[in-house]
Scaffold this motif. Structure first.
Motif, PDB file in Angstrom:
ATOM      1  N   THR A 206     -16.549  39.608 -28.873  1.00 54.51           N
ATOM      2  CA  THR A 206     -17.298  38.795 -29.834  1.00 54.51           C
ATOM      3  C   THR A 206     -18.696  38.532 -29.305  1.00 54.51           C
ATOM      4  OG1 THR A 206     -15.259  37.743 -30.610  1.00 54.51           O
ATOM      5  CG2 THR A 206     -17.329  36.623 -31.114  1.00 54.51           C
ATOM      6  N   THR A 207     -19.664  38.748 -30.160  1.00 54.73           N
ATOM      7  CA  THR A 207     -21.061  38.516 -29.795  1.00 54.73           C
ATOM      8  C   THR A 207     -21.722  37.630 -30.839  1.00 54.73           C
ATOM      9  OG1 THR A 207     -21.726  40.552 -30.950  1.00 54.73           O
ATOM     10  CG2 THR A 207     -21.283  40.712 -28.583  1.00 54.73           C
ATOM     11  N   LYS A 208     -22.792  36.961 -30.420  1.00 55.54           N
ATOM     12  CA  LYS A 208     -23.559  36.110 -31.334  1.00 55.54           C
ATOM     13  C   LYS A 208     -24.710  36.916 -31.904  1.00 55.54           C
ATOM     14  CE  LYS A 208     -25.534  31.473 -31.698  1.00 55.54           C
ATOM     15  NZ  LYS A 208     -25.831  30.210 -30.956  1.00 55.54           N
ATOM     16  N   GLN A 209     -24.819  36.922 -33.229  1.00 59.33           N
ATOM     17  CA  GLN A 209     -25.861  37.684 -33.901  1.00 59.33           C
ATOM     18  C   GLN A 209     -27.167  36.886 -33.977  1.00 59.33           C
ATOM     19  OE1 GLN A 209     -24.707  40.988 -34.833  1.00 59.33           O
ATOM     20  NE2 GLN A 209     -23.203  40.024 -33.469  1.00 59.33           N
ATOM     21  N   GLN A 210     -28.239  37.565 -34.354  1.00 61.36           N
ATOM     22  CA  GLN A 210     -29.547  36.916 -34.418  1.00 61.36           C
ATOM     23  C   GLN A 210     -29.581  35.755 -35.401  1.00 61.36           C
ATOM     24  OE1 GLN A 210     -32.488  39.951 -35.183  1.00 61.36           O
ATOM     25  NE2 GLN A 210     -32.527  40.620 -33.042  1.00 61.36           N
ATOM     26  N   ASP A 211     -28.771  35.847 -36.467  1.00 61.39           N
ATOM     27  CA  ASP A 211     -28.761  34.779 -37.459  1.00 61.39           C
ATOM     28  C   ASP A 211     -27.819  33.634 -37.087  1.00 61.39           C
ATOM     29  OD1 ASP A 211     -26.315  35.952 -37.821  1.00 61.39           O
ATOM     30  OD2 ASP A 211     -26.595  36.448 -39.936  1.00 61.39           O
ATOM     31  N   GLY A 212     -27.211  33.719 -35.897  1.00 63.15           N
ATOM     32  CA  GLY A 212     -26.344  32.634 -35.434  1.00 63.15           C
ATOM     33  C   GLY A 212     -24.869  32.859 -35.700  1.00 63.15           C
ATOM     34  N   THR A 213     -24.523  33.841 -36.539  1.00 60.16           N
ATOM     35  CA  THR A 213     -23.110  34.109 -36.808  1.00 60.16           C
ATOM     36  C   THR A 213     -22.477  34.826 -35.613  1.00 60.16           C
ATOM     37  OG1 THR A 213     -23.600  36.223 -37.874  1.00 60.16           O
ATOM     38  CG2 THR A 213     -23.500  34.265 -39.287  1.00 60.16           C
ATOM     39  N   ARG A 214     -21.157  34.705 -35.509  1.00 61.16           N
ATOM     40  CA  ARG A 214     -20.425  35.383 -34.439  1.00 61.16           C
ATOM     41  C   ARG A 214     -19.656  36.558 -35.031  1.00 61.16           C
ATOM     42  NH1 ARG A 214     -20.688  32.775 -29.824  1.00 61.16           N
ATOM     43  NH2 ARG A 214     -18.904  33.888 -28.919  1.00 61.16           N
ATOM     44  N   LEU A 215     -19.765  37.697 -34.364  1.00 58.68           N
ATOM     45  CA  LEU A 215     -19.150  38.930 -34.853  1.00 58.68           C
ATOM     46  C   LEU A 215     -18.127  39.414 -33.841  1.00 58.68           C
ATOM     47  CD1 LEU A 215     -19.329  41.265 -37.043  1.00 58.68           C
ATOM     48  CD2 LEU A 215     -20.747  42.449 -35.349  1.00 58.68           C
TER      49      LEU A 215
END
Length: 204
Positions: A28-37
């Motif tokens: 799981t990584t944090k995206q630039q928009d703040g969401t977690r993927l």
């Protein structure tokens, strides 16, 4: 098939067999928009070949979205595709129910349910035949022999194992969010009759 989470975190883990062979990885990584993927992959020559699913977890008013080759229509788009809402893939049938259902690639309906003293159990909804369970038991053989560990037990079945793992990751992540506890399996049956109250499915 028995799969152990190493480490015991459904969002960042490797699912390994008792002899240590890796079958799935979740990172799981944090995206630039703040969401977690969260990305689920199987061992393969390339990540594209081993792709199981991307899960973009809800953030504020944005719903959780799944993109996977396992899903039909827009859900098959991986990367920046539209995807499908997790509540459409894993749906419920009662407003007060903790159970979640999904349709397998074999066109059968399956149900994840929290069972007292056991844990999270997946059954064929029409027959109650057990397909999988996530529970804590003493391990008798392999790398974890002699330890009491939580693991995902999957029985021989007609549904794609990738769908079982995908739905399990979502269910277990949401269970831990609700419990506020990263290790304890559910201590009670939130839905003893199976479907909770009556009513149409709603968003979780």
């Amino acid at each position: 098939m028995d799969l152990f989470l190493v480490p015991n975190d459904p969002q960042n883990t490797v699912l390994v067999s008792p002899n240590g062979v890796a079958h799935y990885q979740v990172r799981t990584t944090k995206q630039q928009d703040g969401t977690r993927l969260s990305r689920i992959v199987r061992p393969a020559d390339t990540e594209d070949d081993g792709m199981v699913a991307d899960i973009e977890w809800k953030c504020w008013d944005t719903p959780t979205v799944i993109r996977s080759p396992l899903l039909g229509g827009l859900g098959r788009c991986v990367g920046t595709g539209t995807g499908v809402r997790a509540t459409n893939f894993l749906y419920k049938k009662g407003h007060f129910s903790s159970s979640r259902y999904f349709i397998g690639d074999d066109q059968n309906e399956y149900r994840w349910k929290f069972v007292r003293g056991v844990g999270c159990v997946l059954t064929l909804s029409t027959t109650e035949e057990e397909v999988a369970r996530y529970t804590a038991t003493a391990v008798e053989e392999g790398l974890f022999a002699g330890e009491k560990k939580s693991h995902l037990q999957i029985q021989p079945c007609t549904v794609d194992i990738d769908l079982v793992v995908l739905s399990f990751v979502i269910m277990e992540k949401k269970r831990r969010d609700h419990a506020g506890d990263g290790t304890r399996l559910t201590a009670h049956d939130e839905d003893p009759q199976g479907d909770g109250g009556s009513g149409d499915g709603g968003a979780a």
